[in-house]
Design a protein around this motif. Structure first.
Motif, PDB file in Angstrom:
ATOM      1  N   ASP A  55      -2.120  42.836  16.578  1.00  0.00           N
ATOM      2  CA  ASP A  55      -1.100  43.619  17.287  1.00  0.00           C
ATOM      3  C   ASP A  55      -1.699  44.855  17.931  1.00  0.00           C
ATOM      4  O   ASP A  55      -1.376  45.189  19.077  1.00  0.00           O
ATOM      5  N   VAL A  56      -2.560  45.546  17.199  1.00  0.00           N
ATOM      6  CA  VAL A  56      -3.202  46.752  17.738  1.00  0.00           C
ATOM      7  C   VAL A  56      -4.061  46.399  18.951  1.00  0.00           C
ATOM      8  O   VAL A  56      -4.048  47.110  19.964  1.00  0.00           O
ATOM      9  N   ASN A  57      -4.810  45.294  18.888  1.00  0.00           N
ATOM     10  CA  ASN A  57      -5.633  44.881  20.033  1.00  0.00           C
ATOM     11  C   ASN A  57      -4.762  44.540  21.241  1.00  0.00           C
ATOM     12  O   ASN A  57      -5.098  44.917  22.373  1.00  0.00           O
ATOM     13  N   ASN A  58      -3.646  43.839  21.005  1.00  0.00           N
ATOM     14  CA  ASN A  58      -2.731  43.519  22.107  1.00  0.00           C
ATOM     15  C   ASN A  58      -2.148  44.786  22.721  1.00  0.00           C
ATOM     16  O   ASN A  58      -2.070  44.919  23.946  1.00  0.00           O
ATOM     17  N   LEU A  59      -1.731  45.709  21.868  1.00  0.00           N
ATOM     18  CA  LEU A  59      -1.197  46.980  22.367  1.00  0.00           C
ATOM     19  C   LEU A  59      -2.252  47.756  23.142  1.00  0.00           C
ATOM     20  O   LEU A  59      -1.949  48.389  24.164  1.00  0.00           O
ATOM     21  N   HIS A  60      -3.480  47.701  22.673  1.00  0.00           N
ATOM     22  CA  HIS A  60      -4.582  48.386  23.366  1.00  0.00           C
ATOM     23  C   HIS A  60      -4.788  47.795  24.769  1.00  0.00           C
ATOM     24  O   HIS A  60      -4.952  48.532  25.742  1.00  0.00           O
ATOM     25  N   GLN A  61      -4.737  46.475  24.873  1.00  0.00           N
ATOM     26  CA  GLN A  61      -4.893  45.834  26.182  1.00  0.00           C
ATOM     27  C   GLN A  61      -3.729  46.192  27.109  1.00  0.00           C
ATOM     28  O   GLN A  61      -3.927  46.477  28.289  1.00  0.00           O
ATOM     29  N   GLU A  62      -2.509  46.182  26.575  1.00  0.00           N
ATOM     30  CA  GLU A  62      -1.352  46.566  27.384  1.00  0.00           C
ATOM     31  C   GLU A  62      -1.470  48.013  27.846  1.00  0.00           C
ATOM     32  O   GLU A  62      -1.171  48.328  28.992  1.00  0.00           O
TER      33      GLU A  62
END
Length: 160
Positions: A55-62
């Motif tokens: 989730d943190v990686n996805n949020l970082h990409q967004e």
């Protein structure tokens, strides 16, 4: 007494050896118990932790995508402020075009007014004669009228 003393000693030795054996058993089994507890903790905590990391990686990409969008918008706004001169030129050209269109419209209405008020037309509107039908005379009159009109229009164009 010696026998009693031996029994007392034997009880004390037995209790001491039991305690030593118990402690040895605890010391010997404590690492495996600790490893078991660690394994149990890891098994329970690893999946949620991995999910959180994803989730943190996805949020970082967004977040990076939004940052790029913001940078693009800021650069577009800066370019728009540089285009102010172009917009001023466009506005001035539009004003000039409107002014020229108004001038053309005025000139056209003026020409129509002048053409509509030709001397021959004004004169013929006032003359009401009942002339007999003479084909030779009507051709001459028509030709003379056309010459007068052309001379008048040349005179008005040369005066302008």
């Amino acid at each position: 007494m010696t026998f009693n003393g031996d029994s007392d000693l034997e009880n004390k030795v037995r209790k001491a050896t039991e305690r030593i054996s118990e402690n040895m058993h605890i010391v010997a089994n404590e690492p495996s118990l600790a490893f078991y507890r660690l394994q149990e903790h890891v098994r329970k905590a690893l999946n949620p932790m991995v999910d959180r990391r994803v989730d943190v990686n996805n949020l970082h990409q967004e977040l990076q995508g939004h940052c790029y969008d913001i940078e693009y918008a800021v650069s577009a706004i800066k370019l728009m402020s540089k285009a102010e001169d172009s917009f001023k030129n466009i506005q001035d050209n539009l004003k000039n075009a409107i002014f020229l269109k108004q001038q053309l419209k005025y000139e056209e209405s003026r020409k129509k007014r002048i053409d509509g008020n030709s001397v021959y037309k004004r004169l013929s509107a006032h003359i009401t004669l009942d002339l007999p039908e003479l084909p030779e005379l009507s051709d001459v009159v028509r030709e003379t009228a056309n010459r007068v009109e052309s001379m008048m229009s040349k005179a008005t164009h040369s005066s302008n």
